[in-house]
Design an enzyme around this catalytic site. Structure first.
Site, PDB file in Angstrom:
ATOM      1  N   GLY A 122       0.834  -1.206   0.000  1.00 11.65           N
ATOM      2  CA  GLY A 122       0.000   0.000   0.000  1.00 11.65           C
ATOM      3  C   GLY A 122       0.863   1.247   0.000  1.00 11.65           C
ATOM      4  N   GLY A 187      23.347  -6.983  22.356  1.00 12.50           N
ATOM      5  CA  GLY A 187      22.210  -6.265  22.917  1.00 12.50           C
ATOM      6  C   GLY A 187      21.533  -7.059  24.025  1.00 12.50           C
ATOM      7  N   ALA A 188      21.630  -6.528  25.267  1.00 13.70           N
ATOM      8  CA  ALA A 188      20.931  -7.180  26.394  1.00 13.70           C
ATOM      9  C   ALA A 188      19.579  -6.514  26.600  1.00 13.70           C
ATOM     10  CB  ALA A 188      21.781  -7.078  27.669  1.00 13.70           C
ATOM     11  N   GLY A 189      18.843  -6.350  25.485  1.00  9.68           N
ATOM     12  CA  GLY A 189      17.483  -5.809  25.564  1.00  9.68           C
ATOM     13  C   GLY A 189      16.505  -6.965  25.641  1.00  9.68           C
ATOM     14  N   VAL A 276      19.708  -5.088  18.478  1.00 10.01           N
ATOM     15  CA  VAL A 276      20.061  -3.794  19.071  1.00 10.01           C
ATOM     16  C   VAL A 276      18.927  -2.780  18.887  1.00 10.01           C
ATOM     17  CG1 VAL A 276      22.543  -4.138  18.821  1.00 10.01           C
ATOM     18  CG2 VAL A 276      21.246  -3.163  16.916  1.00 10.01           C
ATOM     19  N   ALA A 326       3.139  -5.115  20.943  1.00  7.28           N
ATOM     20  CA  ALA A 326       1.949  -5.509  20.191  1.00  7.28           C
ATOM     21  C   ALA A 326       0.676  -4.944  20.823  1.00  7.28           C
ATOM     22  CB  ALA A 326       1.877  -7.035  20.127  1.00  7.28           C
ATOM     23  N   HIS A 450      -6.159 -17.983  47.801  1.00  7.08           N
ATOM     24  CA  HIS A 450      -4.991 -18.676  48.349  1.00  7.08           C
ATOM     25  C   HIS A 450      -5.047 -20.147  47.956  1.00  7.08           C
ATOM     26  CE1 HIS A 450      -1.815 -19.808  51.104  1.00  7.08           C
ATOM     27  NE2 HIS A 450      -2.578 -20.816  51.503  1.00  7.08           N
TER      28      HIS A 450
END
Ligand code: FAD
Ligand code: NAD
Length: 478
Positions: A122, A187-189, A276, A326, A450
């Site tokens: 589109g 990258g420690a994301g 990253v 999302a 509980h």
């Protein structure tokens, strides 16, 4: 000129497909354009989320988690299963079945709701015209309103150009046909920790190279510290302050060069995942006369209600500012469809939850203690360890903690941060509490079932005023 619609949505990810369904539910004549073609050459809906993101990654997370449970932990609770092995091709087959079911579900929902599915790319020609092109054929459709939901793609960095089968992005990391022995992750994301954990559980020696010095800075520091400790215990070698400067491949291995506090380093891996960050995807989307403005980082510029610079044209999801999630994309889709249909609608961007699906999960909503300090907000906090929660102990999953941040004066909940089993489910309590403007006392006075791990959140709420029941070092009641 082809058909005319009330709304044309470009992109059928969780932003676009939700916007299209909602618009159709509200009686608007709606079309959704999608250009994603799968390996079989079929146009598929669901975008990044369903095809190469949330859903496939969670299928592998769950399979790898079950594998480790069976191999390492079943015997601890009295289940002997003998030798346990991971069948990676079977796991990939399961993951692909899950994708197919989800993707097929969207097409069925489009049919059920009367959304016209247009196949192809589109392009916004003007505020009321969208061109759709596929295999050289072009058609122009008219619309009263246009919603852009074109999503995002992975960021690539010059030192580690993607190299077929060796240096891959998150999509490639969902396709490894066997467990790499030495796996590097840049990258420690969110993606680095999730996919790093998957392959670590399946047997890889995982090294994560992270440029920043602070680990998960968006999470409350107490929870981030606990998470880092747990991941280290699971075998992930997370190197902070590691700046990647280059890489070399020899067809079999990747040598990554990086600098850290000790100087120049290099390490050899069998596979390397580059994760990253992601960037907005707008390639070929805007015609010369579209007039839709981008911001300085390449995101489509929108206001708080996702209106672009062109009246009647909206943009949502990963291609606009805000967290790339999302559920954020979907909520924006609902808001925009409601606005187009003439309803009042807005979003509370302060109450969007985030979850990292490691094992255990990390989940949070709202501000951190360090955010509050930086902004000069007076707060009080309450924390509770899962090790003191009966159900977590019975589940053999007693790692982690829950923490609540409340305004010191009003007691209103400003943030909730959890690391622990099913933290992603538990965080819904924090989101609802914040949406309803609840105080910590509101949660403290609520009756929880509980035994549940949700009681850890209850106890954290009680702890805000020093009244946690199952904690020895609680403050004295005033
Ligand atoms: P997308 O899902 O990217 O969809 C955009 C769609 O638009 C695509 O189908 C694309 O083909 C189509 N499109 C683009 N341009 C055009 C055009 N010109 N014409 C026609 N079609 C077009 N988020 C979470 O909340 N939870 C998670 O657990 C999670 N896990 C993830 C795991 C991974 C490995 C990755 C990569 C991402 C993950 N995310 C997760 C992020 C999530 O996938 C994105 O935030 C989400 O998909 C964004 O939705 P969207 O609709 O904005 O864009
Ligand atoms: P991210 O922004 O979460 O993490 C990227 C990390 O890479 C950061 O810590 C950053 O400091 C580091 N980095 C950047 N450049 C570097 C370099 N040159 N060397 C070393 N480290 C470097 O990005 P991601 O993990 O790629 O994920 C992308 C997006 O997808 C995120 O916005 C995330 O919200 C979304 N996502 C969400 C989920 C989830 O909700 N569970 C899962 C996966 C992805």
């Amino acid at each position: 000129m082809a058909d005319k619609f009330d709304v044309i949505v470009i992109g059928a990810g969780p932003g676009g497909y939700v916007a299209a369904i909602r618009a159709a539910q509200l009686g608007l004549k709606t079309a959704c354009v999608e250009k994603w073609v799968n390996k079989e050459g079929k146009t598929v809906h669901g975008g990044t989320c369903l095809n190469v993101g949330c859903i496939p990654s969670k299928a592998l997370l769950e399979s790898s988690h079950k594998f480790v449970e069976a191999r390492d932990h079943f015997a601890e609770v009295g289940i002997n299963v003998g030798d346990v092995s991971a069948d990676i091709p079977k796991m990939l087959e399961f993951k692909n079945q899950v994708i197919a079911k989800n993707v097929g579900g969207i097409s069925a929902l489009f049919k059920a709701n009367g959304v016209t599915a247009l196949e192809g790319a589109g392009k916004v020609l003007s505020s009321k015209q969208v061109e759709v092109s596929k295999d050289g054929d072009k058609a122009v459709y008219e619309a009263e309103h246009i919603v852009i939901a074109s999503g995002s793609v992975p960021v690539e960095i010059p030192p580690t150009p993607l190299t077929e089968g060796l240096i891959v992005d998150s999509t490639g990391a969902l396709e490894f046909e066997e467990t790499p022995k030495r796996l590097g992750v840049i990258g420690a994301g969110v993606i680095g920790l999730e996919l790093g954990s998957v392959w670590s559980r399946l047997g890889s020696e995982v090294t994560v190279l992270e440029a920043m010095d602070s680990f998960l800075p968006m999470v409350d520091s107490a929870i981030a510290k606990e998470t880092q400790k747990l991941l280290k215990k699971q075998g992930l070698d997370i190197k902070m302050g590691a700046r990647v400067t280059g890489s070399e491949t020899n067809g079999k291995e990747v040598t990554v060069k990086y600098t850290d506090a000790k100087g120049e380093q290099e390490q050899v891996f069998d596979k390397l995942i580059v994760c990253v960050g992601r960037r907005p995807y707008t390639q070929g989307l805007l015609g010369e006369d579209a007039g839709v403005k981008l911001d300085e980082r390449g995101f489509i510029f929108v206001d708080d209600q996702c209106r672009t610079s062109v009246p009647g044209v909206y943009a949502i999801g990963d291609c606009v500012r805000g967290p790339m999630l999302a559920h954020k994309a979907s909520e924006e889709g609902v808001m925009v469809a409601d606005i187009i249909a003439g309803h009042k609608a807005e979003m509370n961007y302060d109450a969007i939850p985030s979850v990292i699906y490691t094992s255990p999960e990390v989940a949070w909503v709202g501000i951190t203690e360090q955010d509050a300090k930086a902004a000069g907000i007076e707060i009080k906090t309450g924390s509770f360890p899962f090790s003191a929660n009966g159900r977590a102990l019975a589940n053999h999953a007693s790692e982690g903690m829950a923490k609540i941040i409340a305004d010191a004066e009003t007691d209103r909940i400003l943030g909730m941060h959890i690391v622990g089993q099913h933290a992603g489910e538990l965080i819904a309590q924090g989101v609802i509490a914040m949406e309803f403007g609840s105080s910590a006392e509101d949660l403290a006075l609520t009756c929880y079932a509980h035994p549940t791990t949700a009681e850890a959140v209850h106890e954290a709420a009680l702890a805000v005023d020093g009244h946690a029941i199952h904690m020895a070092n609680r403050k004295k009641r005033k």
